[in-house]
Design a protein around this motif. Structure first.
Motif, PDB file in Angstrom:
ATOM      1  N   UNK A  19      73.741  40.115  40.901  1.00  0.00           N
ATOM      2  CA  UNK A  19      72.921  41.024  41.631  1.00  0.00           C
ATOM      3  C   UNK A  19      71.496  40.257  42.169  1.00  0.00           C
ATOM      4  N   UNK A  20      71.278  39.149  41.248  1.00  0.00           N
ATOM      5  CA  UNK A  20      69.844  38.652  41.375  1.00  0.00           C
ATOM      6  C   UNK A  20      70.131  37.197  42.333  1.00  0.00           C
ATOM      7  N   UNK A  21      71.011  36.454  42.422  1.00  0.00           N
ATOM      8  CA  UNK A  21      71.022  35.289  42.854  1.00  0.00           C
ATOM      9  C   UNK A  21      70.524  35.070  44.196  1.00  0.00           C
ATOM     10  N   UNK A  22      70.822  36.262  45.019  1.00  0.00           N
ATOM     11  CA  UNK A  22      70.197  36.402  46.364  1.00  0.00           C
ATOM     12  C   UNK A  22      69.053  37.481  46.609  1.00  0.00           C
ATOM     13  N   UNK A  23      67.962  37.182  47.222  1.00  0.00           N
ATOM     14  CA  UNK A  23      67.162  38.364  47.479  1.00  0.00           C
ATOM     15  C   UNK A  23      66.657  38.128  49.110  1.00  0.00           C
ATOM     16  N   UNK A  24      66.791  39.642  49.384  1.00  0.00           N
ATOM     17  CA  UNK A  24      67.555  40.819  49.176  1.00  0.00           C
ATOM     18  C   UNK A  24      69.033  40.641  48.844  1.00  0.00           C
ATOM     19  N   UNK A  25      69.693  41.262  48.227  1.00  0.00           N
ATOM     20  CA  UNK A  25      71.193  41.456  47.716  1.00  0.00           C
ATOM     21  C   UNK A  25      72.032  41.016  48.879  1.00  0.00           C
ATOM     22  N   UNK A  26      71.420  41.759  50.074  1.00  0.00           N
ATOM     23  CA  UNK A  26      72.675  41.621  51.339  1.00  0.00           C
ATOM     24  C   UNK A  26      72.293  40.331  51.949  1.00  0.00           C
ATOM     25  N   UNK A  27      71.527  39.826  51.574  1.00  0.00           N
ATOM     26  CA  UNK A  27      71.256  38.257  52.390  1.00  0.00           C
ATOM     27  C   UNK A  27      72.628  37.438  51.888  1.00  0.00           C
ATOM     28  N   UNK A  28      73.190  37.933  50.997  1.00  0.00           N
ATOM     29  CA  UNK A  28      74.541  37.012  50.744  1.00  0.00           C
ATOM     30  C   UNK A  28      75.525  36.928  51.938  1.00  0.00           C
ATOM     31  N   UNK A  80      64.986  38.527  57.477  1.00  0.00           N
ATOM     32  CA  UNK A  80      63.826  37.740  57.304  1.00  0.00           C
ATOM     33  C   UNK A  80      63.439  37.570  55.814  1.00  0.00           C
ATOM     34  N   UNK A  81      63.085  36.407  55.703  1.00  0.00           N
ATOM     35  CA  UNK A  81      62.312  36.183  54.435  1.00  0.00           C
ATOM     36  C   UNK A  81      63.397  36.135  53.266  1.00  0.00           C
ATOM     37  N   UNK A  82      64.766  36.320  53.596  1.00  0.00           N
ATOM     38  CA  UNK A  82      65.782  36.129  52.596  1.00  0.00           C
ATOM     39  C   UNK A  82      65.991  34.606  51.955  1.00  0.00           C
ATOM     40  N   UNK A  83      66.428  34.680  50.898  1.00  0.00           N
ATOM     41  CA  UNK A  83      66.748  33.362  50.510  1.00  0.00           C
ATOM     42  C   UNK A  83      67.865  33.477  49.033  1.00  0.00           C
ATOM     43  N   UNK A  84      68.610  32.529  48.935  1.00  0.00           N
ATOM     44  CA  UNK A  84      69.506  32.534  47.629  1.00  0.00           C
ATOM     45  C   UNK A  84      69.421  31.029  46.898  1.00  0.00           C
ATOM     46  N   UNK A  85      69.514  31.396  45.546  1.00  0.00           N
ATOM     47  CA  UNK A  85      69.437  30.233  44.821  1.00  0.00           C
ATOM     48  C   UNK A  85      70.946  29.392  45.030  1.00  0.00           C
ATOM     49  N   UNK A  86      71.069  28.382  44.364  1.00  0.00           N
ATOM     50  CA  UNK A  86      71.980  27.617  44.536  1.00  0.00           C
ATOM     51  C   UNK A  86      73.365  27.952  44.182  1.00  0.00           C
TER      52      UNK A  86
END
Length: 364
Positions: free
Chosen positions: A163-172, A178-184
């Motif tokens: 649930x938290x690896x991508x912010x916001x969740x829908x950015x997956x 805009x401004x969305x990001x995901x970890x590795x």
């Protein structure tokens, strides 16, 4: 996914490259495991309901939930093919239907949740079987710790991290936010197999101490060990998945490379589930094969009574003492804390008594 290629790069791709389609591999594997897992689960239920005298709560709660997750994984893999474009290179979909890539990422997100749960529940079922058998205090404590680690890993990686690896969740699946990001993400896909492999090792080695002190023949010890090792066979698929994710860069061509990675993700939890069902199918095997040679072989390896033995004793929990004819003394003993009502009749492979007996057998 890696950076989107330009229109010029897409137009320059050869037709042979765009025509590649390997979706049948994933489709056939999904259907095969749906059928196989369903047949195994039906046989497991027949064995527990009609052939076993007692069943624990996990038979009616954990096993159905576990089967449901395996079924969902198979259905998701079919959806990968039908709506996610799995099997073709991502460039094909960027040229013909870009929305397909978004569908792939949505289905992949759902698979991440189902996969971790699908691995967790069968392992818990296997370890609960251990608790129904083992009486040694240290082994029982270690088994409970293993269950706690597995459940904690599910909550941490299968729920919180997903649930938290991508912010916001829908950015997956929607990289235009805009401004969305995901970890590795690739690191997460790769390293999530490590806890599975470690808990698999625990499942394999936990019975060793009890079996070492078990007063029985070496062949019978090997037979009982084989029963327990069926629960650890999932380690092979966990290692295959771990290596598989390390040998590809899934984000570079997710729809094409996703065929093999999704197969690994499907096979691993299904292997755990099948392994968790196999020990519970012993009563059905005994009922079906009766006094046949195969039945006697099964009974010998699974520590069950054989019909033609005059020197065999068995109680309601399937405990038996089998010794060759002759004149000698045998002493058997086990720790206290015995014969709990939760012990399954066909799972009891150990002698559960707090007394020591001396038995002399003489030739006929």
């Amino acid at each position: 996914m890696a950076s989107t290629p330009s229109a010029e790069d897409l137009a320059s791709l050869p037709p042979e490259y765009l025509a590649v389609d390997t979706h049948l591999k994933l489709l056939h594997t999904s259907i095969a495991f749906i059928v196989l897992t369903t047949v195994i689960y039906i046989l497991f239920n027949v064995s527990r309901i009609f052939c076993a005298q007692r069943n624990g709560w996990e038979t009616w709660v954990l096993y159905p939930i576990s089967y449901l997750f395996q079924l969902l994984l198979g259905i998701l893999c079919i959806l990968f093919v039908r709506y996610g474009g799995t099997g073709r290179h991502v460039e094909y979909w960027l040229l013909n239907n870009p929305n397909t890539v978004g569908n792939f990422l949505k289905i992949q997100t759902a698979t991440e949740f189902i996969y971790v749960a699908g691995v967790t529940f069968p392992k818990v079922c296997i370890l609960l079987m251990y608790l129904n058998i083992f009486v040694e205090r240290k082994v029982r404590i270690a088994t409970k710790i293993a269950i706690a680690v597995i459940v904690t890993n599910w909550i941490a990686t299968g729920i919180i991290a997903d649930f938290t690896i991508c912010q916001p969740f829908a950015f997956k699946w929607d990289k235009s936010i805009p401004g969305g990001h995901c970890s590795n993400l690739m690191a997460a896909y790769r390293w999530i197999s490590i806890p599975n492999i470690l808990t698999d090792l625990a499942i394999i080695f936990l019975p060793f101490s009890t079996l070492y002190h078990l007063q029985t023949t070496r062949i019978r010890k090997i037979g009982i060990l084989v029963t327990f090792l069926t629960g650890g066979l999932g380690i092979m698929t966990a290692i295959l998945r771990f290596v598989g994710f390390f040998t590809v860069d899934l984000e570079s061509d997710p729809t094409y490379l996703g065929v093999n990675t999704q197969i690994y993700t499907l096979v691993e939890p299904n292997a755990y589930f099948i392994c968790s069902c196999l020990p519970g199918m012993r009563p059905l095997l005994r009922r079906v094969f009766g006094d046949s040679v195969l039945s006697n072989t099964i009974n010998r390896y699974y520590h069950s009574i054989t019909s033609d033995s005059k020197t065999t004793q068995q109680d309601l929990n399937g405990i038996c003492l089998d010794v060759p004819r002759g004149s000698y003394k045998a002493s058997v003993s086990a720790p206290r804390d015995t014969l709990s009502e939760n012990i399954h009749d066909d799972d009891a492979a150990l002698i559960r008594t707090n007394k020591s007996y001396h038995v002399a057998y003489s030739s006929a």
